[in-house]
Design a protein around this motif. Sequence first.
Motif, mmCIF file in Angstrom:
data_model
loop_
_atom_site.group_PDB
_atom_site.id
_atom_site.type_symbol
_atom_site.label_atom_id
_atom_site.label_comp_id
_atom_site.label_asym_id
_atom_site.label_seq_id
_atom_site.Cartn_x
_atom_site.Cartn_y
_atom_site.Cartn_z
ATOM 1 N N TYR A 97 32.501 104.955 -56.965
ATOM 2 C CA TYR A 97 31.076 104.996 -57.247
ATOM 3 C C TYR A 97 30.766 106.199 -58.144
ATOM 4 O O TYR A 97 29.799 106.203 -58.880
ATOM 5 C CB TYR A 97 30.265 105.020 -55.947
ATOM 6 C CG TYR A 97 30.505 103.780 -55.109
ATOM 7 C CD1 TYR A 97 30.606 102.529 -55.722
ATOM 8 C CD2 TYR A 97 30.666 103.835 -53.727
ATOM 9 C CE1 TYR A 97 30.845 101.384 -54.982
ATOM 10 C CE2 TYR A 97 30.903 102.697 -52.979
ATOM 11 C CZ TYR A 97 30.999 101.476 -53.617
ATOM 12 O OH TYR A 97 31.248 100.333 -52.887
ATOM 13 N N GLU A 118 34.449 89.586 -54.411
ATOM 14 C CA GLU A 118 33.271 90.457 -54.296
ATOM 15 C C GLU A 118 33.450 91.583 -53.295
ATOM 16 O O GLU A 118 32.846 92.642 -53.435
ATOM 17 C CB GLU A 118 32.058 89.614 -53.880
ATOM 18 C CG GLU A 118 31.506 88.783 -55.001
ATOM 19 C CD GLU A 118 29.996 88.951 -55.128
ATOM 20 O OE1 GLU A 118 29.594 89.586 -56.110
ATOM 21 O OE2 GLU A 118 29.255 88.461 -54.258
ATOM 22 N N MET A 140 28.790 96.127 -46.341
ATOM 23 C CA MET A 140 28.384 95.886 -47.734
ATOM 24 C C MET A 140 26.913 95.499 -47.859
ATOM 25 O O MET A 140 26.379 94.751 -47.053
ATOM 26 C CB MET A 140 29.255 94.794 -48.333
ATOM 27 C CG MET A 140 30.661 95.292 -48.605
ATOM 28 S SD MET A 140 31.461 94.323 -49.855
ATOM 29 C CE MET A 140 31.629 95.502 -51.145
ATOM 30 N N LEU A 168 27.553 94.523 -55.281
ATOM 31 C CA LEU A 168 27.721 94.771 -53.860
ATOM 32 C C LEU A 168 28.484 96.076 -53.690
ATOM 33 O O LEU A 168 29.467 96.313 -54.388
ATOM 34 C CB LEU A 168 28.521 93.634 -53.216
ATOM 35 C CG LEU A 168 27.848 92.270 -53.106
ATOM 36 C CD1 LEU A 168 28.807 91.287 -52.466
ATOM 37 C CD2 LEU A 168 26.573 92.344 -52.289
ATOM 38 N N VAL A 169 28.012 96.915 -52.780
ATOM 39 C CA VAL A 169 28.720 98.182 -52.530
ATOM 40 C C VAL A 169 28.817 98.403 -51.032
ATOM 41 O O VAL A 169 28.093 97.776 -50.257
ATOM 42 C CB VAL A 169 27.977 99.380 -53.171
ATOM 43 C CG1 VAL A 169 27.918 99.249 -54.676
ATOM 44 C CG2 VAL A 169 26.584 99.542 -52.585
ATOM 45 N N THR A 170 29.689 99.319 -50.649
ATOM 46 C CA THR A 170 29.741 99.676 -49.232
ATOM 47 C C THR A 170 28.662 100.722 -48.962
ATOM 48 O O THR A 170 28.616 101.754 -49.637
ATOM 49 C CB THR A 170 31.108 100.250 -48.843
ATOM 50 O OG1 THR A 170 31.524 101.145 -49.870
ATOM 51 C CG2 THR A 170 32.140 99.168 -48.688
#
Lengths: 627, 243
Positions: free
Chosen positions: A329, A521, B49, B61-63
């Motif tokens: 990120y 995904e 997520m 989509l991210v954690t």
Amino acid sequence: MITRLNATQELEGLRQQILASRNQDTLRITVCCGTGCIAQGAKKVVEAFKRELSAQNVNAEVAELKETGCHGFCEQGPIVVIRPQDIFYKKVQVEDVPKIVARTIINGEVMERLLYSVPGNKKEKCTQESQIPFYAKQERVVFKNNAYIDPTSIEDYIAVGGYASLVKVLTTLQSQQVIDTIIDSGLRGRGGGGFPTGWKWQSSKDAAGDIKFVVCNCDEGDPGAFMDRSIMEGNPHLVLEGMLIAAYAVGNVSEAYIYIRNEYPYALKHAYKAIEDAKAYGLLGDNILSTGFNLDIKICRGGGAFVCGESTALMASIEGKVGEPRAKYVHTSEKGLWGRPTVLNNVETLANVPVIFEKGVEWYKSIGTEGSKGTKVFALVGKVNNTGLVEVPMGISLREVIMDIGGGVPNKKQFKAVQTGGPSGGCLPESKLDLAVDFDELTKNGSMMGSGAMVVMDERNCMVDTARYFIEFLEEESCGKCTPCREGLRAIRNILMDICSGKAELEDIDRLEKLCLAVTEGSLCQLGGTAANPVLSSLKYFRSEYEEHITNKYCRAGVCKDLIAFYIKDNCPGCVLCYKACPTWAIIYNGKGVPVTLIQDKCTKCGACLDVCNLDALEVRSVYDNR
Amino acid sequence: MITVNINGKDYSAEKDETVLAVAKRNFIYIPTFCHNEAVADYGSCRICMVEIWTKKGKNKLVTACLFPVEDGLKVETNNERVLFIRKNIAELLLAKCPASAEVAEIAAQLGVYETKYRIEKDGNKCILCALCTRVCDEVVGRKAISLVNRGINREVAIPFYDNAAACIACGSCVYICPTNAITMTDKDGIRTITMPNCEMKFALRKCNSCGREWIPEKQVKYFLSSAPGLTIEEFDLCQSCRK
């Protein structure tokens, strides 16, 4: 004797000195010593040349022997090219060497027997490299010097203009100008993602920090891909020069790393030697060419985990930790190796950099397509006549690469699919052969550029089995950190194996598709993120084959053993080709003109008979077919 | 202070806080397995997520446990795309850990009650969240256990599967394990820690006053060696008798 260069202008002086010391009339016998040719006996050929040259009293003024890097045409190795005439000899064996020395070197004759001829046209011989269709359509930018220079000789590299781009950059350009040039050139990362290289450098330059790193990724792991290895083996200084320019552009970089997998012994050896020589000449280390610019390059050997080609896993591995990816990120260009801004580029990307400065941006931009500039090296393997490394301009069609350069599919078999981009890429069918090969087009069609592996498949390749193979590979190579990749790939593999063995139902295809989307995904890194591509693309283009496995319990390629049996057709003339090929004596010869008999109990369904039969006298049937 | 929009409502947050931290503070439920405040976030289970939209137009989509919030970030924690992933992960975990009640509970919350995928190992409870190895490394500082092997062969193990030398039997891994895959019993002067692939036994020290076996000898030894000035007498009495 190496004397350190203390000023930028001394490099050109050294080049002139090297050129002057070389006699232009000397014949140069270049023996390809890429790993492929070495495996086929190139080192023995080199030894034989050494022996014969002295036995036949050919002195160094007349002919000079050179062990070069990979010439690309691995199918025809070991390759010997005699320059300046560029006489191309293929499949040279030790026994041929005395004759080559006596006839070609001493008498100037060309040995017809060792020349390449186009398959199917034995009479027409190609004397020179440029006449061979395999080379004719290629545009060699990165690979240009591979076939000319000795990778262990820095003098060879300097003689062909090496390190001149570095001097140009150090003396005439500000670091921002270097980045602007790379951005302008449109160079994109050749390692898989295709991220614009210049922007990557820019974001590392802009990131705060007084210590930054440049890392070269030579952890090539895709099955079938070997271009990075060949560049590192054949022209290591080109990569070093690219890294030097990158380090200068980013600024605050005094340490750089090359991450080479340990299975590449020659790449490692040549990279170590290149670093040592560059340091001795003052082209690397402290105060390079007395410009005040410092860079030390270190080599880190990888243990061969596929996942270590992923940027964060690679950096963890350099740091001495377990090679596992972490979430990106915050990009590695801002927080990478040891938490510092890090530029990570692939070997081929870095090898493009000096060329851009040597030939100019405008020249570079003239090659390729709108969104993908320059050339790309592909490893052309599988069911194709001319296996090897090909460097082509972006935008060339798949058909040209496979049919013209690759020479098409051997043994009169039918082309079925091409898998581009390694295990994370996709399988494209014949209808996509006219696709222009560049980053965006491939991605749009469900495949990807990846590292540039191109595996050609014919009618004897089962698409379900191919998908299973790639998933199994990735399942084994998955680090196992995140659930979707670790557990998802196992579940995908189980469904594929069910399909291959006839245990699946039609609704399993929907399940498979959904699971593939979830893995894509949900995964942490791009290994999992692209892992489902082989399944998704083959489902997209070869869905009927999946359905055939399930409903008809039939594998048309004759690969999935649980589903098939081979039968001899009535038109079999008893030519005994299959009889000779069968490893288990399951075929009985009944006399000439009479079909052979196949004993089903002895048949292991290996398909050797199907591979050799060129009369279409064998049939694949489902085991459930009661004819 | 920055503003983050979660499920249509604005919340204020500190820069670099994670989505999960902001959500938790505001009582927005996001399921987690591998998250624990005691250790650094890892992002391996992927059950947390969420879908995000950044101001710059990025949508993915991210954690939630790892993604740092930024001003203007829009988050959805419960939409179709998110639930699709969570359900799939829950189903995969059900196949991985058929014996875990905790996995079954979170799966049930998502409406997943059974798995279509093949169960590889009956009785398994470990989801490989690495909380045990991380607490042993980051909090206890012993690195007595680690994750070994790759991919589907990955498991938690002591070095070479049989060297418990670095373990001080503190039981941190047992307390932190979200699925009770590691268990511990104290009986007859012996503490037994049972991991999915091994069993370790450690001697316990008795309280001089009540006679209760209350601390592993190895842990005492470790305390003595790591804190100068500490004497063995400090460990004569158990917590209850010390008052």
